[in-house]
Scaffold this motif. Structure first.
Motif, PDB file in Angstrom:
ATOM      1  N   PRO A   1      19.192  14.638  -0.907  1.00 44.87           N
ATOM      2  CA  PRO A   1      19.875  13.348  -1.554  1.00 44.87           C
ATOM      3  C   PRO A   1      20.145  12.445  -0.461  1.00 44.87           C
ATOM      4  CG  PRO A   1      21.725  14.861  -1.374  1.00 44.87           C
ATOM      5  CD  PRO A   1      20.427  15.661  -0.873  1.00 44.87           C
ATOM      6  N   HIS A   2      20.118  11.179  -1.080  1.00 48.45           N
ATOM      7  CA  HIS A   2      20.759   9.792  -0.333  1.00 48.45           C
ATOM      8  C   HIS A   2      22.033  10.005   0.191  1.00 48.45           C
ATOM      9  CE1 HIS A   2      21.466   5.818   1.043  1.00 48.45           C
ATOM     10  NE2 HIS A   2      20.039   5.688   1.175  1.00 48.45           N
ATOM     11  N   PRO A   3      22.711   9.832   1.402  1.00 44.44           N
ATOM     12  CA  PRO A   3      24.233   9.509   1.421  1.00 44.44           C
ATOM     13  C   PRO A   3      25.007   8.842   0.680  1.00 44.44           C
ATOM     14  CG  PRO A   3      22.969   9.513   3.515  1.00 44.44           C
ATOM     15  CD  PRO A   3      21.815   9.277   2.501  1.00 44.44           C
ATOM     16  N   ASP A   4      24.421   7.843  -0.179  1.00 45.59           N
ATOM     17  CA  ASP A   4      24.886   7.078  -0.845  1.00 45.59           C
ATOM     18  C   ASP A   4      24.856   7.596  -2.462  1.00 45.59           C
ATOM     19  OD1 ASP A   4      26.252   5.104  -2.528  1.00 45.59           O
ATOM     20  OD2 ASP A   4      24.974   3.494  -1.639  1.00 45.59           O
ATOM     21  N   PRO A   5      26.042   8.078  -2.809  1.00 45.07           N
ATOM     22  CA  PRO A   5      26.067   8.501  -4.232  1.00 45.07           C
ATOM     23  C   PRO A   5      25.525   7.899  -5.299  1.00 45.07           C
ATOM     24  CG  PRO A   5      28.413   8.296  -3.496  1.00 45.07           C
ATOM     25  CD  PRO A   5      27.366   8.007  -2.192  1.00 45.07           C
ATOM     26  N   LYS A   6      25.491   6.638  -5.294  1.00 44.44           N
ATOM     27  CA  LYS A   6      25.072   5.648  -5.988  1.00 44.44           C
ATOM     28  C   LYS A   6      23.365   5.385  -5.996  1.00 44.44           C
ATOM     29  CE  LYS A   6      29.134   2.915  -6.360  1.00 44.44           C
ATOM     30  NZ  LYS A   6      29.790   1.386  -6.068  1.00 44.44           N
ATOM     31  N   ALA A   7      23.011   5.972  -4.991  1.00 42.30           N
ATOM     32  CA  ALA A   7      21.366   5.700  -4.664  1.00 42.30           C
ATOM     33  C   ALA A   7      20.576   7.048  -5.371  1.00 42.30           C
ATOM     34  CB  ALA A   7      20.889   5.790  -3.363  1.00 42.30           C
TER      35      ALA A   7
ATOM     36  N   LEU B   1      16.145  11.040   0.394  1.00 45.67           N
ATOM     37  CA  LEU B   1      16.382  10.894   2.062  1.00 45.67           C
ATOM     38  C   LEU B   1      15.262  12.492   2.352  1.00 45.67           C
ATOM     39  CD1 LEU B   1      16.718   9.763   4.958  1.00 45.67           C
ATOM     40  CD2 LEU B   1      19.008  11.362   4.797  1.00 45.67           C
ATOM     41  N   THR B   2      14.231  11.910   3.186  1.00 47.33           N
ATOM     42  CA  THR B   2      13.351  12.818   3.720  1.00 47.33           C
ATOM     43  C   THR B   2      13.153  12.762   5.314  1.00 47.33           C
ATOM     44  OG1 THR B   2      11.268  11.597   3.500  1.00 47.33           O
ATOM     45  CG2 THR B   2      11.965  12.801   1.599  1.00 47.33           C
ATOM     46  N   VAL B   3      12.852  13.741   6.007  1.00 48.45           N
ATOM     47  CA  VAL B   3      12.792  13.803   7.261  1.00 48.45           C
ATOM     48  C   VAL B   3      11.091  14.102   7.428  1.00 48.45           C
ATOM     49  CG1 VAL B   3      13.158  14.926   9.553  1.00 48.45           C
ATOM     50  CG2 VAL B   3      14.905  14.493   7.844  1.00 48.45           C
ATOM     51  N   VAL B   4      10.444  13.285   8.198  1.00 48.01           N
ATOM     52  CA  VAL B   4       9.051  13.605   8.324  1.00 48.01           C
ATOM     53  C   VAL B   4       8.643  13.575   9.834  1.00 48.01           C
ATOM     54  CG1 VAL B   4       6.805  12.025   7.937  1.00 48.01           C
ATOM     55  CG2 VAL B   4       8.500  11.984   6.294  1.00 48.01           C
ATOM     56  N   ASP B   5       7.503  14.385  10.065  1.00 44.03           N
ATOM     57  CA  ASP B   5       6.966  14.589  11.157  1.00 44.03           C
ATOM     58  C   ASP B   5       5.741  13.609  11.268  1.00 44.03           C
ATOM     59  OD1 ASP B   5       5.757  15.364  13.562  1.00 44.03           O
ATOM     60  OD2 ASP B   5       5.786  17.681  13.167  1.00 44.03           O
ATOM     61  N   ASP B   6       5.499  12.851  11.956  1.00 45.40           N
ATOM     62  CA  ASP B   6       4.226  12.221  12.147  1.00 45.40           C
ATOM     63  C   ASP B   6       3.374  12.496  13.461  1.00 45.40           C
ATOM     64  OD1 ASP B   6       5.782  10.897  14.152  1.00 45.40           O
ATOM     65  OD2 ASP B   6       5.226   8.816  13.538  1.00 45.40           O
ATOM     66  N   GLY B   7       3.694  13.585  13.895  1.00 48.71           N
ATOM     67  CA  GLY B   7       3.082  14.072  15.231  1.00 48.71           C
ATOM     68  C   GLY B   7       3.542  13.357  16.564  1.00 48.71           C
ATOM     69  N   SER B   8       4.366  12.450  16.520  1.00 50.44           N
ATOM     70  CA  SER B   8       4.998  11.765  17.800  1.00 50.44           C
ATOM     71  C   SER B   8       6.129  12.753  18.429  1.00 50.44           C
ATOM     72  CB  SER B   8       5.630  10.462  17.350  1.00 50.44           C
ATOM     73  OG  SER B   8       6.664  10.593  16.527  1.00 50.44           O
ATOM     74  N   GLY B   9       6.545  13.662  17.749  1.00 52.80           N
ATOM     75  CA  GLY B   9       7.491  14.541  18.230  1.00 52.80           C
ATOM     76  C   GLY B   9       8.799  14.037  17.949  1.00 52.80           C
ATOM     77  N   ALA B  10       9.111  12.934  17.023  1.00 51.80           N
ATOM     78  CA  ALA B  10      10.257  12.553  16.659  1.00 51.80           C
ATOM     79  C   ALA B  10      10.540  13.131  15.145  1.00 51.80           C
ATOM     80  CB  ALA B  10      10.334  11.095  16.549  1.00 51.80           C
ATOM     81  N   ARG B  11      11.705  13.265  14.708  1.00 50.74           N
ATOM     82  CA  ARG B  11      11.909  13.417  13.388  1.00 50.74           C
ATOM     83  C   ARG B  11      12.585  12.278  12.548  1.00 50.74           C
ATOM     84  NH1 ARG B  11      13.732  18.605  11.966  1.00 50.74           N
ATOM     85  NH2 ARG B  11      15.300  18.137  10.555  1.00 50.74           N
ATOM     86  N   LEU B  12      11.484  11.645  11.855  1.00 54.71           N
ATOM     87  CA  LEU B  12      11.963  10.270  11.209  1.00 54.71           C
ATOM     88  C   LEU B  12      12.332  10.360   9.959  1.00 54.71           C
ATOM     89  CD1 LEU B  12       8.106   8.859  12.098  1.00 54.71           C
ATOM     90  CD2 LEU B  12      10.245   8.537  13.408  1.00 54.71           C
TER      91      LEU B  12
ATOM     92  N   VAL C   1      21.071   3.340   4.910  1.00 51.61           N
ATOM     93  CA  VAL C   1      20.028   4.187   5.752  1.00 51.61           C
ATOM     94  C   VAL C   1      18.701   3.454   6.142  1.00 51.61           C
ATOM     95  CG1 VAL C   1      18.817   6.256   5.893  1.00 51.61           C
ATOM     96  CG2 VAL C   1      20.762   6.278   4.703  1.00 51.61           C
ATOM     97  N   VAL C   2      18.376   3.481   7.532  1.00 52.26           N
ATOM     98  CA  VAL C   2      17.100   2.861   7.783  1.00 52.26           C
ATOM     99  C   VAL C   2      16.029   3.597   7.889  1.00 52.26           C
ATOM    100  CG1 VAL C   2      15.898   1.759   9.955  1.00 52.26           C
ATOM    101  CG2 VAL C   2      18.311   1.236   9.860  1.00 52.26           C
ATOM    102  N   SER C   3      15.062   3.162   6.929  1.00 56.83           N
ATOM    103  CA  SER C   3      13.708   3.988   6.738  1.00 56.83           C
ATOM    104  C   SER C   3      12.776   3.639   7.887  1.00 56.83           C
ATOM    105  CB  SER C   3      13.345   3.750   5.380  1.00 56.83           C
ATOM    106  OG  SER C   3      12.144   4.307   4.889  1.00 56.83           O
ATOM    107  N   GLN C   4      12.331   4.601   8.357  1.00 57.50           N
ATOM    108  CA  GLN C   4      11.468   4.619   9.593  1.00 57.50           C
ATOM    109  C   GLN C   4       9.983   5.009   9.342  1.00 57.50           C
ATOM    110  OE1 GLN C   4      13.850   7.484  11.883  1.00 57.50           O
ATOM    111  NE2 GLN C   4      14.217   5.918  13.147  1.00 57.50           N
ATOM    112  N   GLY C   5       9.412   4.393   8.014  1.00 56.06           N
ATOM    113  CA  GLY C   5       8.179   4.388   7.585  1.00 56.06           C
ATOM    114  C   GLY C   5       8.064   4.639   6.137  1.00 56.06           C
ATOM    115  N   MET C   6       6.787   5.131   5.724  1.00 57.32           N
ATOM    116  CA  MET C   6       6.595   4.936   4.305  1.00 57.32           C
ATOM    117  C   MET C   6       5.658   6.126   4.106  1.00 57.32           C
ATOM    118  SD  MET C   6       5.269   2.019   1.850  1.00 57.32           S
ATOM    119  CE  MET C   6       4.967   2.032   0.221  1.00 57.32           C
ATOM    120  N   LEU C   7       5.918   6.916   3.069  1.00 57.51           N
ATOM    121  CA  LEU C   7       5.076   7.945   2.393  1.00 57.51           C
ATOM    122  C   LEU C   7       4.473   7.085   1.062  1.00 57.51           C
ATOM    123  CD1 LEU C   7       7.489  10.908   2.094  1.00 57.51           C
ATOM    124  CD2 LEU C   7       5.520  10.779   3.557  1.00 57.51           C
TER     125      LEU C   7
END
Length: 796
Positions: free
Chosen positions: A55-61, A66-77, A117-123
């Motif tokens: 879930p999103h940290p903000d209870p109103k959202a 909130l997802t954690v995505v692996d795009d092959g760069s080694g970072a957890r986005l 929360v800053v989104s670092q990409g888009m599904l």
């Protein structure tokens, strides 16, 4: 015609390059106008694997997660996503930061805070990628590819759409199979129909030939009442079909040629049309009265609401497809809305037909409705090949929508025929082409385009059965042309061979335009050719009934406006030094609104430097001025208006013809000039045409001719031409022609003389000549020859 590179690859079972196809296809008679890459904007997208979903940290959202995505760069986005179908461990299309989304209104993915929360990409969903209309969920990828793998490697949807020019005589090139057939022999590779995913191959039986004008399939009566307009009609009934969205492969095929995916049934008919060049139509069986399909003429006052929801009036010359009560389609053009296949359809009837091209064209013009189907029927589809498209369409529908075939498909063909057979003579081929190709090579060329050949050595001919998909092959010369095309024009020798010099002189217009063209090119001008259309000009301009574009709705009354558009084109490329001319026809309305008057004219424009800059010491030549134009116009007048004059009258130059007065003008053209450019000077002249040589035509004579052959002894120095002229001068009105046909020198003749035989032809157009009439004329001619030239009749 839109051609998909990947579709052709599926036929040939080999990779192809779009640029290479654009090089080969023009040599096969199908020039490529444009190559349009499909989905090139998906290259930046990669495979993203979702590691966590919470879930999103903000209870109103509550609408996003909130997802954690692996795009092959080694970072957890950290990626904010609002779709409910995202699951940990699954892979989805992922747009990294900086990726530009597809479409004309696409935006760039940026790091933006969403509820803190800053989104670092888009599904991405299918709709966001331009792959469909589904926007409810993220597009799940069925792949084991590692995160970061380019999306186009996982989804082979990148393609190239080739827009080719198809001439009216080659309807076979309106289908991918026809193009693949041509490429197969050009690339020396086999071809066959692509496999249908989910199908084990065609499972439907061959259509059963009906007796007479009517047959039955699955309880539906199929009838032809107008065999002139509909010579053949195939049909099949399918039941318990699930109508819904097409699978991805079918959607990709349909959209790759510019069509919109509708549902699996309609897409199947469109697939077959673009693959095999056979339009088909599917009807909802529950909505057909009877149930029946009837090909008949439209009835007086009959109307029809077509699939575009427009009510259209029908006339009695049209062929329609009807059920037992009403018309349900304009044959070869478009079906009716009340029987279309929808999501509620379970049972349907497939129709595959051959409609008369002329009647289809008239119907399309009458209702003002053009379609992909009418485009093909007007040019002619394969009358003998309807079974294959029907079975292909059944195979696709059963593979994508399930269901079952009800009974055997039916083939209603009241007057069966065979494809035409043409006899080709190898000797005639050698005469036309200039090279003697072996019979085996001729046969190879014809087999390559689908012909069946049978050599007949006894009468030195080849019997050729023409394939039904080539309605343009109707005579021996057509086959010879195909042999030349397949053998390769580049394989013909390019040496100059003996030829017959024409006895007719060039046309008056050709002589005049050649003289003017060569002269102006010698003056340093470049020839331009512009369209004969433009905006309304003079009051005598002729309007077009069907203009290509609103600014080109009139026939031109002057050549200068078209040349001025070329000047603007040069200016757009920052070219200020311009020297152009054009020779062409202008059109002027007739007083009685009859056929427009056509006038042959020449026009020229000059602007910029008088000579190249490097010819001058300063590096910059002075610009053209009015006196330069006067010199050019004087030269043009000498070329186009023999005997004409050029003089200055006020601010203009005027050219006059000695016969008809004003011939043209020249001067500064009223044109807005960029600051860095120079003034534009121009002229326009009417080209004078010398009097045409009079050619008289007479009826063929109906009375018989009388021929007399005489052998004459010619003294030394007397020519045959002189003898012929003397015979004509001395002959009477009945002498029609005189020609020398033999010469003898040697034994029996006085030294220095020779014997020349002449054939005299006599004829009186009003009566039959008698022997004494001819004898008298010959005696008179011989007497004249002896007295004037010393020529005597040779005796044995």
């Amino acid at each position: 015609m839109n051609i998909s590179r990947r579709w052709i690859e599926a036929f040939l079972r080999r990779p192809l390059d779009a640029q290479e196809l654009a090089r080969i296809l023009p040599m096969l008679g199908a020039p490529v106008d444009v190559i349009e890459p499909i989905h090139p904007d998906l290259a930046p997208f990669v495979v993203g694997r979702v590691l966590e979903v919470g879930p999103h940290p903000d209870p109103k959202a509550t609408k996003v997660r909130l997802t954690v995505v692996d795009d092959g760069s080694g970072a957890r986005l950290a990626v904010i996503c609002g779709a409910p179908n995202v699951t940990a461990g699954k892979s989805y299309p992922f747009a990294r930061l900086g990726t530009r989304m597809p479409g004309p209104k696409g935006f760039t993915i940026e790091a933006r805070p969403i509820r803190g929360v800053v989104s670092q990409g888009m599904l991405c969903s299918a709709r966001e990628l331009g792959l469909g209309e589904d926007h409810d969920g993220i597009l799940e990828l069925d792949t084991d590819a590692a995160p970061g793998t380019p999306l186009l490697e996982v989804m082979p949807i990148d393609d190239d759409r080739l827009i080719i020019d198809v001439t009216p005589n080659r309807p076979d090139l309106l289908g991918h199979k026809g193009v693949a057939r041509e490429l197969a022999w050009a690339l020396k590779t086999p071809f066959r129909l692509p496999l249908i995913p989910g199908s084990e191959g065609p499972s439907s039986p061959s259509p059963r030939r009906a007796e007479g004008h009517s047959g039955v399939t699955g309880g539906v009566t199929i009838t032809i009442e107008d065999p002139e307009g509909c010579a053949r009609l195939f049909a099949a009934t399918l039941r318990a079909v699930t109508v819904g969205p097409s699978p991805a492969w079918l959607q990709q095929r349909v959209t790759s040629v510019g069509m919109r995916s509708i549902n699996n049934v309609v897409d199947a008919t469109n697939y077959v049309m673009f693959e095999l060049n056979q339009p088909m139509h599917a009807y909802d069986l529950a909505k057909l009265a009877g149930p029946a399909l009837i090909a008949r003429r439209a009835r007086a006052g009959e109307t029809l609401v077509t699939l575009d929801d427009v009510e259209r009036k029908l006339d009695q010359d049209m062929v329609v497809i009807a059920d037992a009560e009403r018309a349900v389609g304009i044959a070869g053009v478009m079906g009716a809305a009340q029987v279309e296949v929808t999501a509620e359809t379970t049972d349907l009837v497939l129709e595959c037909a051959w409609f008369d091209p002329r009647r289809t064209r008239r119907a399309r013009r009458t209702v003002g409705l053009s379609s992909e189907a009418s485009h093909r029927f007007e040019r002619g589809v394969d009358r003998w090949g309807g079974a294959e498209p029907l079975r292909r369409c059944i195979e696709i529908i059963l593979a994508t929508g399930g269901g079952a075939l009800d009974g055997e498909p039916v083939d209603v063909w009241p007057a069966p025929t065979n494809p035409p057979r043409i006899f080709l003579r190898p000797a005639r081929s050698a005469q036309v082409l200039g090279i003697d190709l072996p019979v085996r090579r001729i046969e190879e060329c014809l087999v390559a385009i689908g012909c069946t050949v049978l050599a007949k050595p006894d009468d030195h001919r080849i019997a050729v059965d023409v394939p039904g998909w080539r309605p343009d092959l109707v005579a021996e010369i057509d086959l010879i042309e195909e042999v030349a095309r397949v053998h390769g024009y580049g394989e013909f020798p390019d040496e100059l061979r003996p030829y017959r010099v024409p006895v007719r002189e060039d046309a008056v217009e050709a002589r005049a335009t050649r003289r003017v063209r060569e002269g102006l090119v010698a003056e340093g001008l470049f020839e331009s050719q512009t369209l004969a259309f433009g905006p309304a000009g003079d009051k005598d301009a002729v309007a077009l009934i069907n203009p290509m574009a609103a600014p080109e709705g009139w026939l031109r009354t002057s050549l200068l406006p078209g040349l001025l558009r070329q000047v603007e084109h040069n200016w757009s490329a920052h070219n200020r030094d311009i020297r152009l001319f054009e020779i062409g026809i202008t059109f002027h309305a007739a007083p009685d609104r009859g056929r427009p008057t056509e006038v042959l004219r020449v026009a020229g424009l000059i602007s910029g430097g008088r000579e190249p800059g490097h010819w001058t010491a300063s590096g910059k030549a002075p610009d053209f001025e009015l006196w330069d134009l006067k010199g050019l116009l004087a030269r043009a007048v000498a070329l186009a208006v023999p005997g004409g004059t050029c003089q200055v009258e006020g601010s203009k130059l005027v050219a006059r013809s000695p016969e008809s007065g004003l011939a043209g003008w020249g001067g500064l053209v009223d044109q807005t000039v960029p600051p860095w450019a120079a003034p534009v000077f121009g002229f326009e002249l009417t080209i004078s045409l010398e009097a045409r040589s009079g050619i008289r035509y007479t009826l063929l004579p109906t009375t018989p001719a009388v021929e007399r052959d005489i052998a004459l002894v010619l003294p030394a120095g007397v020519t045959a031409d002189a003898v012929r002229a003397a015979i004509i001068t001395a002959g009477d009105a009945s002498l029609e022609s005189v020609a020398a046909f033999d010469e003898y020198r040697g034994k029996g003749l006085v030294a220095g003389t020779r014997s020349v035989a002449f054939r005299l032809v006599f004829r009186d157009p009003a009566r039959t000549l008698r022997d004494q009439d001819v004898d008298s004329a010959v005696t008179k001619a011989l007497a004249a020859l002896e007295s004037s030239l010393g020529v005597q009749l040779r005796t044995t």
